[in-house]
Design a protein around this motif. Structure first.
Motif, PDB file in Angstrom:
ATOM      1  N   ASP A  29      21.607  52.640 -92.024  1.00 26.37           N
ATOM      2  CA  ASP A  29      20.260  52.986 -91.545  1.00 26.37           C
ATOM      3  C   ASP A  29      19.607  51.771 -90.890  1.00 26.37           C
ATOM      4  OD1 ASP A  29      20.565  55.491 -92.643  1.00 26.37           O
ATOM      5  OD2 ASP A  29      19.080  55.215 -94.242  1.00 26.37           O
ATOM      6  N   ARG A  30      18.861  52.013 -89.819  1.00 24.03           N
ATOM      7  CA  ARG A  30      18.085  50.954 -89.176  1.00 24.03           C
ATOM      8  C   ARG A  30      16.709  50.945 -89.817  1.00 24.03           C
ATOM      9  NH1 ARG A  30      17.850  47.325 -85.617  1.00 24.03           N
ATOM     10  NH2 ARG A  30      19.919  47.641 -84.797  1.00 24.03           N
ATOM     11  N   VAL A  31      16.246  49.750 -90.222  1.00 18.95           N
ATOM     12  CA  VAL A  31      14.920  49.602 -90.819  1.00 18.95           C
ATOM     13  C   VAL A  31      14.125  48.550 -90.063  1.00 18.95           C
ATOM     14  CG1 VAL A  31      15.602  50.324 -93.137  1.00 18.95           C
ATOM     15  CG2 VAL A  31      15.743  47.914 -92.529  1.00 18.95           C
ATOM     16  N   ARG A  32      12.814  48.684 -90.143  1.00 19.87           N
ATOM     17  CA  ARG A  32      11.905  47.680 -89.580  1.00 19.87           C
ATOM     18  C   ARG A  32      11.153  47.034 -90.735  1.00 19.87           C
ATOM     19  NH1 ARG A  32       9.184  51.637 -85.482  1.00 19.87           N
ATOM     20  NH2 ARG A  32       7.725  51.490 -87.182  1.00 19.87           N
ATOM     21  N   VAL A  33      10.578  45.880 -90.483  1.00 22.90           N
ATOM     22  CA  VAL A  33       9.770  45.201 -91.488  1.00 22.90           C
ATOM     23  C   VAL A  33       8.724  46.174 -92.007  1.00 22.90           C
ATOM     24  CG1 VAL A  33       8.082  43.351 -91.845  1.00 22.90           C
ATOM     25  CG2 VAL A  33      10.149  42.909 -90.517  1.00 22.90           C
ATOM     26  N   GLU A  34       8.552  46.196 -93.316  1.00 25.50           N
ATOM     27  CA  GLU A  34       7.588  47.031 -94.027  1.00 25.50           C
ATOM     28  C   GLU A  34       8.034  48.477 -94.228  1.00 25.50           C
ATOM     29  OE1 GLU A  34       4.901  45.758 -95.658  1.00 25.50           O
ATOM     30  OE2 GLU A  34       5.502  43.822 -94.905  1.00 25.50           O
ATOM     31  N   ASP A  35       9.181  48.905 -93.679  1.00 25.34           N
ATOM     32  CA  ASP A  35       9.698  50.238 -94.009  1.00 25.34           C
ATOM     33  C   ASP A  35      10.039  50.249 -95.499  1.00 25.34           C
ATOM     34  OD1 ASP A  35       9.521  51.062 -91.380  1.00 25.34           O
ATOM     35  OD2 ASP A  35      11.686  51.075 -91.013  1.00 25.34           O
ATOM     36  N   SER A  36       9.797  51.363 -96.182  1.00 25.88           N
ATOM     37  CA  SER A  36      10.093  51.465 -97.612  1.00 25.88           C
ATOM     38  C   SER A  36      11.596  51.591 -97.826  1.00 25.88           C
ATOM     39  CB  SER A  36       9.375  52.670 -98.208  1.00 25.88           C
ATOM     40  OG  SER A  36       7.980  52.467 -98.154  1.00 25.88           O
ATOM     41  N   LEU A  37      12.107  50.825 -98.801  1.00 25.35           N
ATOM     42  CA  LEU A  37      13.534  50.830 -99.114  1.00 25.35           C
ATOM     43  C   LEU A  37      13.841  51.662-100.354  1.00 25.35           C
ATOM     44  CD1 LEU A  37      14.256  47.031 -98.564  1.00 25.35           C
ATOM     45  CD2 LEU A  37      14.714  48.916 -96.974  1.00 25.35           C
ATOM     46  N   ILE A  38      13.085  51.399-101.428  1.00 28.54           N
ATOM     47  CA  ILE A  38      13.282  52.120-102.687  1.00 28.54           C
ATOM     48  C   ILE A  38      11.921  52.375-103.322  1.00 28.54           C
ATOM     49  CG2 ILE A  38      15.572  51.123-103.117  1.00 28.54           C
ATOM     50  CD1 ILE A  38      14.265  49.335-105.256  1.00 28.54           C
ATOM     51  N   THR A  39      11.897  53.335-104.249  1.00 29.07           N
ATOM     52  CA  THR A  39      10.702  53.591-105.036  1.00 29.07           C
ATOM     53  C   THR A  39      11.044  53.309-106.493  1.00 29.07           C
ATOM     54  OG1 THR A  39      10.047  55.343-103.500  1.00 29.07           O
ATOM     55  CG2 THR A  39       8.923  55.288-105.627  1.00 29.07           C
ATOM     56  N   LEU A  40      10.168  52.555-107.128  1.00 28.50           N
ATOM     57  CA  LEU A  40      10.333  52.185-108.532  1.00 28.50           C
ATOM     58  C   LEU A  40       9.238  52.840-109.351  1.00 28.50           C
ATOM     59  CD1 LEU A  40      10.794  48.351-108.008  1.00 28.50           C
ATOM     60  CD2 LEU A  40      12.578  50.074-108.243  1.00 28.50           C
ATOM     61  N   GLU A  41       9.501  53.019-110.646  1.00 30.13           N
ATOM     62  CA  GLU A  41       8.470  53.565-111.519  1.00 30.13           C
ATOM     63  C   GLU A  41       8.426  52.750-112.799  1.00 30.13           C
ATOM     64  OE1 GLU A  41       7.013  57.936-112.285  1.00 30.13           O
ATOM     65  OE2 GLU A  41       8.885  57.568-113.365  1.00 30.13           O
ATOM     66  N   SER A  42       7.239  52.248-113.101  1.00 31.82           N
ATOM     67  CA  SER A  42       7.015  51.564-114.368  1.00 31.82           C
ATOM     68  C   SER A  42       6.305  52.559-115.279  1.00 31.82           C
ATOM     69  CB  SER A  42       6.146  50.327-114.154  1.00 31.82           C
ATOM     70  OG  SER A  42       4.816  50.724-113.845  1.00 31.82           O
ATOM     71  N   ASP A  43       5.913  52.122-116.459  1.00 35.56           N
ATOM     72  CA  ASP A  43       5.182  53.017-117.347  1.00 35.56           C
ATOM     73  C   ASP A  43       3.763  53.283-116.837  1.00 35.56           C
ATOM     74  OD1 ASP A  43       4.533  50.356-117.798  1.00 35.56           O
ATOM     75  OD2 ASP A  43       4.088  50.662-119.920  1.00 35.56           O
ATOM     76  N   ALA A  46       4.064  54.176-109.853  1.00 36.11           N
ATOM     77  CA  ALA A  46       5.223  54.179-108.964  1.00 36.11           C
ATOM     78  C   ALA A  46       4.892  53.242-107.807  1.00 36.11           C
ATOM     79  CB  ALA A  46       5.501  55.585-108.443  1.00 36.11           C
ATOM     80  N   MET A  47       5.890  52.518-107.315  1.00 38.46           N
ATOM     81  CA  MET A  47       5.657  51.598-106.194  1.00 38.46           C
ATOM     82  C   MET A  47       6.867  51.578-105.291  1.00 38.46           C
ATOM     83  SD  MET A  47       5.871  48.131-108.456  1.00 38.46           S
ATOM     84  CE  MET A  47       5.484  48.945-110.000  1.00 38.46           C
ATOM     85  N   GLU A  48       6.595  51.413-103.983  1.00 36.96           N
ATOM     86  CA  GLU A  48       7.671  51.310-103.012  1.00 36.96           C
ATOM     87  C   GLU A  48       7.906  49.851-102.674  1.00 36.96           C
ATOM     88  OE1 GLU A  48       6.634  53.888 -99.738  1.00 36.96           O
ATOM     89  OE2 GLU A  48       7.227  55.655-100.873  1.00 36.96           O
ATOM     90  N   ILE A  49       9.151  49.497-102.464  1.00 41.21           N
ATOM     91  CA  ILE A  49       9.523  48.134-102.094  1.00 41.21           C
ATOM     92  C   ILE A  49       9.829  48.141-100.596  1.00 41.21           C
ATOM     93  CG2 ILE A  49      11.145  46.235-102.447  1.00 41.21           C
ATOM     94  CD1 ILE A  49       9.299  46.888-104.880  1.00 41.21           C
ATOM     95  N   PRO A  50       9.071  47.342 -99.795  1.00 35.77           N
ATOM     96  CA  PRO A  50       9.258  47.335 -98.348  1.00 35.77           C
ATOM     97  C   PRO A  50      10.369  46.387 -97.894  1.00 35.77           C
ATOM     98  CG  PRO A  50       7.421  45.933 -98.927  1.00 35.77           C
ATOM     99  CD  PRO A  50       7.919  46.544-100.221  1.00 35.77           C
ATOM    100  N   ALA A  51      10.873  46.659 -96.705  1.00 37.71           N
ATOM    101  CA  ALA A  51      11.891  45.801 -96.094  1.00 37.71           C
ATOM    102  C   ALA A  51      11.248  44.490 -95.645  1.00 37.71           C
ATOM    103  CB  ALA A  51      12.522  46.500 -94.896  1.00 37.71           C
ATOM    104  N   PRO A  52      11.829  43.348 -96.010  1.00 36.93           N
ATOM    105  CA  PRO A  52      11.294  42.069 -95.555  1.00 36.93           C
ATOM    106  C   PRO A  52      11.804  41.680 -94.167  1.00 36.93           C
ATOM    107  CG  PRO A  52      13.062  41.699 -97.121  1.00 36.93           C
ATOM    108  CD  PRO A  52      12.866  43.189 -97.024  1.00 36.93           C
ATOM    109  N   TYR A  53      12.811  42.400 -93.653  1.00 39.62           N
ATOM    110  CA  TYR A  53      13.419  42.098 -92.361  1.00 39.62           C
ATOM    111  C   TYR A  53      13.662  43.395 -91.593  1.00 39.62           C
ATOM    112  CZ  TYR A  53      14.935  38.234 -95.392  1.00 39.62           C
ATOM    113  OH  TYR A  53      14.975  37.216 -96.295  1.00 39.62           O
ATOM    114  N   SER A  54      13.792  43.279 -90.277  1.00 35.77           N
ATOM    115  CA  SER A  54      14.246  44.388 -89.439  1.00 35.77           C
ATOM    116  C   SER A  54      15.744  44.244 -89.260  1.00 35.77           C
ATOM    117  CB  SER A  54      13.581  44.326 -88.060  1.00 35.77           C
ATOM    118  OG  SER A  54      12.207  44.578 -88.168  1.00 35.77           O
ATOM    119  N   GLY A  55      16.449  45.370 -89.248  1.00 37.13           N
ATOM    120  CA  GLY A  55      17.890  45.313 -89.033  1.00 37.13           C
ATOM    121  C   GLY A  55      18.562  46.579 -89.518  1.00 37.13           C
TER     122      GLY A  55
END
Length: 146
Positions: A29-43, A46-55
């Motif tokens: 997959d092609r991603v750009r900076v700030e595109d969401s990569l994964i979603t995490l859930e704590s107690d 929920a939070m999304e982790i963004p891409a730090p790089y484009s590529g």
């Protein structure tokens, strides 16, 4: 193409482990900076982790249901050539401290040469100053005419 870079889970607060509830990208997959990569859930949230790089996404190292902690490897990204140069010019934490090889000037030059705003790294400041807005014409005309 560019250089492969690892994407690690950043410090997300006072959580020892969080669960991966969604993987939003796949290998190739092609991603750009700030595109969401994964979603995490704590107690608590929920939070999304963004891409730090484009590529292009390389190997994805996490799956739904995994419990991960800060610093764990999420995936790799084959960074676009311009993005790799910009990341190095911005002085990623590994090269910023005491390094004379990555001054901030090249990043300003890259920004002025037409890199889109979406390719800026998180936390990067714009190189230009904010625009000065002129007075509305009726206000300016009213002052001159009376």
């Amino acid at each position: 193409m560019g250089k492969e870079r690892e994407v690690l889970l950043p410090d997300i607060g006072d959580f020892a482990e969080v669960e991966v509830i969604e993987v939003l990208v796949a290998e190739g997959d092609r991603v750009r900076v700030e595109d969401s990569l994964i979603t995490l859930e704590s107690d608590k949230a929920a939070m999304e982790i963004p891409a730090p790089y484009s590529g292009v996404v390389g190997v994805v190292k996490v799956a739904v249901g995994d419990k991960i902690s800060a610093g764990d490897l999420l995936l790799s990204i084959e960074v676009d050539g311009d993005a790799a140069a910009q990341a190095e010019a911005q002085g990623q934490p590994s090269t910023q401290e005491g390094s004379a090889q990555s001054p901030p000037a090249p990043a300003a030059a890259l920004t002025k040469n037409g890199l889109a705003g979406s390719q800026r790294l998180p936390g990067e400041k714009l190189a230009s100053t904010p625009p000065v807005l002129p007075l509305p014409t009726d206000v300016a005309a009213g002052r001159k005419a009376h």
